[in-house]
Design an enzyme around this catalytic site. Structure first.
Site, PDB file in Angstrom:
ATOM      1  CB  VAL A  45      -0.486   0.282   1.315  1.00 52.90           C
ATOM      2  CG1 VAL A  45      -2.030   0.952   1.809  1.00 52.90           C
ATOM      3  CG2 VAL A  45      -1.681  -2.127   0.952  1.00 52.90           C
ATOM      4  NE  ARG A 104      -1.749   5.583 -16.945  1.00 52.16           N
ATOM      5  CZ  ARG A 104      -2.105   5.907 -16.717  1.00 52.16           C
ATOM      6  NH1 ARG A 104      -0.835   5.523 -15.303  1.00 52.16           N
ATOM      7  NH2 ARG A 104      -2.858   6.961 -16.481  1.00 52.16           N
ATOM      8  CD  GLU A 138       0.509   1.252 -11.220  1.00 50.81           C
ATOM      9  OE1 GLU A 138       0.303   2.427 -12.620  1.00 50.81           O
ATOM     10  OE2 GLU A 138       2.020   1.412 -10.505  1.00 50.81           O
ATOM     11  CB  ALA A 150      11.671  -0.418 -12.308  1.00 47.02           C
TER      12      ALA A 150
HETATM   13  P1  0O2 Z   1       5.673   4.574  -6.260  1.00 40.80           P
HETATM   14  O1  0O2 Z   1       4.653   3.701  -5.860  1.00 40.80           O
HETATM   15  O2  0O2 Z   1       7.054   5.294  -5.077  1.00 40.80           O
HETATM   16  O3  0O2 Z   1       6.147   3.684  -7.188  1.00 40.80           O
HETATM   17  P2  0O2 Z   1       1.849   9.858 -15.256  1.00 40.80           P
HETATM   18  O4  0O2 Z   1       1.092  10.839 -14.714  1.00 40.80           O
HETATM   19  O5  0O2 Z   1       1.072   8.930 -16.399  1.00 40.80           O
HETATM   20  O6  0O2 Z   1       3.439  10.212 -15.952  1.00 40.80           O
HETATM   21  P3  0O2 Z   1       1.059   7.879 -13.116  1.00 40.80           P
HETATM   22  O7  0O2 Z   1      -0.285   8.469 -13.118  1.00 40.80           O
HETATM   23  O8  0O2 Z   1       2.267   8.417 -11.692  1.00 40.80           O
HETATM   24  O9  0O2 Z   1       2.217   8.537 -14.649  1.00 40.80           O
HETATM   25  O10 0O2 Z   1       1.403   6.227 -13.694  1.00 40.80           O
HETATM   26  P4  0O2 Z   1       2.811   5.541 -14.646  1.00 40.80           P
HETATM   27  O11 0O2 Z   1       3.983   6.473 -14.714  1.00 40.80           O
HETATM   28  O12 0O2 Z   1       1.569   4.686 -15.550  1.00 40.80           O
HETATM   29  O13 0O2 Z   1       3.273   4.560 -13.218  1.00 40.80           O
HETATM   30  C1  0O2 Z   1       3.850   5.467 -11.915  1.00 40.80           C
HETATM   31  C2  0O2 Z   1       4.025   4.176 -11.703  1.00 40.80           C
HETATM   32  O14 0O2 Z   1       4.600   3.377 -12.750  1.00 40.80           O
HETATM   33  C3  0O2 Z   1       5.617   4.584 -10.510  1.00 40.80           C
HETATM   34  O15 0O2 Z   1       4.998   4.601  -9.294  1.00 40.80           O
HETATM   35  C4  0O2 Z   1       6.097   4.180 -10.854  1.00 40.80           C
HETATM   36  O16 0O2 Z   1       6.556   2.941  -9.719  1.00 40.80           O
HETATM   37  C5  0O2 Z   1       6.637   3.583 -12.172  1.00 40.80           C
HETATM   38  N1  0O2 Z   1       7.463   4.550 -13.192  1.00 40.80           N
HETATM   39  C6  0O2 Z   1       6.703   5.147 -13.702  1.00 40.80           C
HETATM   40  N2  0O2 Z   1       8.142   5.354 -14.452  1.00 40.80           N
HETATM   41  C7  0O2 Z   1       8.610   5.240 -14.216  1.00 40.80           C
HETATM   42  C8  0O2 Z   1      10.389   5.930 -14.316  1.00 40.80           C
HETATM   43  O17 0O2 Z   1      10.944   6.139 -15.209  1.00 40.80           O
HETATM   44  N3  0O2 Z   1      10.870   5.179 -13.279  1.00 40.80           N
HETATM   45  C9  0O2 Z   1      11.086   4.220 -12.153  1.00 40.80           C
HETATM   46  N4  0O2 Z   1      11.794   3.092 -11.751  1.00 40.80           N
HETATM   47  N5  0O2 Z   1       9.094   3.715 -12.511  1.00 40.80           N
HETATM   48  C10 0O2 Z   1       8.375   4.142 -12.887  1.00 40.80           C
HETATM   49  P5  0O2 Z   1       5.069   5.803  -8.699  1.00 40.80           P
HETATM   50  O18 0O2 Z   1       4.308   7.105  -8.675  1.00 40.80           O
HETATM   51  O19 0O2 Z   1       7.400   6.129  -8.731  1.00 40.80           O
HETATM   52  O20 0O2 Z   1       5.351   6.031  -7.175  1.00 40.80           O
END
Ligand code: 0O2
Ligand code: 0O2
Length: 211
Positions: A45, A104, A138, A150
């Site tokens: 979570v 996505r 997600e 990642a």
């Molecule tokens: P956590 O919990 O720290 O991992 P957008 O507005 O579409 O660009 P959105 O809505 O946050 O972004 O969705 P997206 O990009 O589809 O998915 C977000 C999550 O994907 C992130 O969560 C990461 O877990 C992963 N992610 C997306 N882009 C990257 C990246 O460039 N590098 C890495 N390491 N992970 C990525 P959060 O918000 O970081 O939360």
């Protein structure tokens, strides 16, 4: 219970339930002696501080979090091979216990950062004392190589707040290429690897039964 605990409680329940269900998929492949497209499953979570940070960045108010923040409940499915990802996504699309609301594909469309993964956003119903509640979750599906990259990049992102020194930026790009090549190479010898895994898992099961 404070307001946050109350807010997060259905998400905790969803993560716990989904972890069991998705790990169950792996078990089903095991009992049928088939190679599982899922290597392992994790779930979390999102911590309260990360929710607040993300909400501030995206200008999402507290009462819109339920609809607008998809990853408060997050599951991750790790696969050995890139081909396995399609198999897993198809399994998810067919399920009757949740509804896929968005996909996505950051594998066909690698992110600028080098990030590759397939994201499936689902609407998942949970039973509460006040009736059924639908929440968004997600599911990230990725290979072990994609996960390695990642995980490292995510740690560095925090350290540098996404603003990398050129040397680190360059290394991350090279590492992303290396992870891509690793996936390609492993795909080439997939059948060989799976045969060996089948042989050793049978041997282990035999030994286990004899013990
Ligand atoms: P956590 O919990 O720290 O991992 P957008 O507005 O579409 O660009 P959105 O809505 O946050 O972004 O969705 P997206 O990009 O589809 O998915 C977000 C999550 O994907 C992130 O969560 C990461 O877990 C992963 N992610 C997306 N882009 C990257 C990246 O460039 N590098 C890495 N390491 N992970 C990525 P959060 O918000 O970081 O939360
Ligand atoms: P096992 O026996 O290792 O197969 P919880 O802490 O109870 O909320 P959980 O599932 O223990 O939940 O933790 P989490 O963080 O969601 O998931 C971690 C699971 O992923 C653990 O499995 C790890 O062993 C497994 N894992 C992490 N990295 C790897 C890896 O590189 N390869 C493999 N095969 N598994 C990995 P479990 O659930 O403890 O079960």
């Amino acid at each position: 219970m404070n307001q946050w605990d109350q807010f997060l409680s259905p998400y905790k329940q969803a993560v716990d339930e989904l972890k069991i269900k998705l790990k169950g998929l792996r078990k089903q492949y095991e009992v049928e002696d088939n190679a599982s497209p899922i290597e392992f499953v994790t779930g979390r979570v999102k911590p309260m501080t990360s929710i607040i940070d993300k909400a501030n960045k995206r200008q999402i108010s507290f009462d819109r979090l339920h609809e607008e923040m998809y990853d408060i409940a997050g599951l991750r499915l790790m696969c050995q091979f890139v081909d396995d990802i399609d198999i897993v996504v198809n399994l998810l699309r067919q399920r009757k216990d949740f509804r896929v609301v968005e996909e996505r594909d950051y594998i066909s469309n690698t992110k600028q950062s080098g990030y590759r993964s397939f994201h499936v956003i689902i609407e998942y119903p949970i039973e509460t004392l006040s009736g059924e509640k639908k929440i968004l979750a997600e599911i990230q599906i990725r290979t072990l190589a994609m996960n390695f990259w990642a995980t490292i990049e995510h740690t560095l992102r925090y350290k540098y707040d996404g603003d990398y020194p050129p040397e680190i930026q360059h290394r991350l790009e090279r590492a992303a290429e290396a992870a891509y090549l690793l996936d390609e190479e492993m795909s080439e010898i997939k059948e060989e690897i799976q045969e060996a895994q089948k042989y050793y898992s049978k041997k282990r099961a035999k030994k286990h039964n004899n013990d």
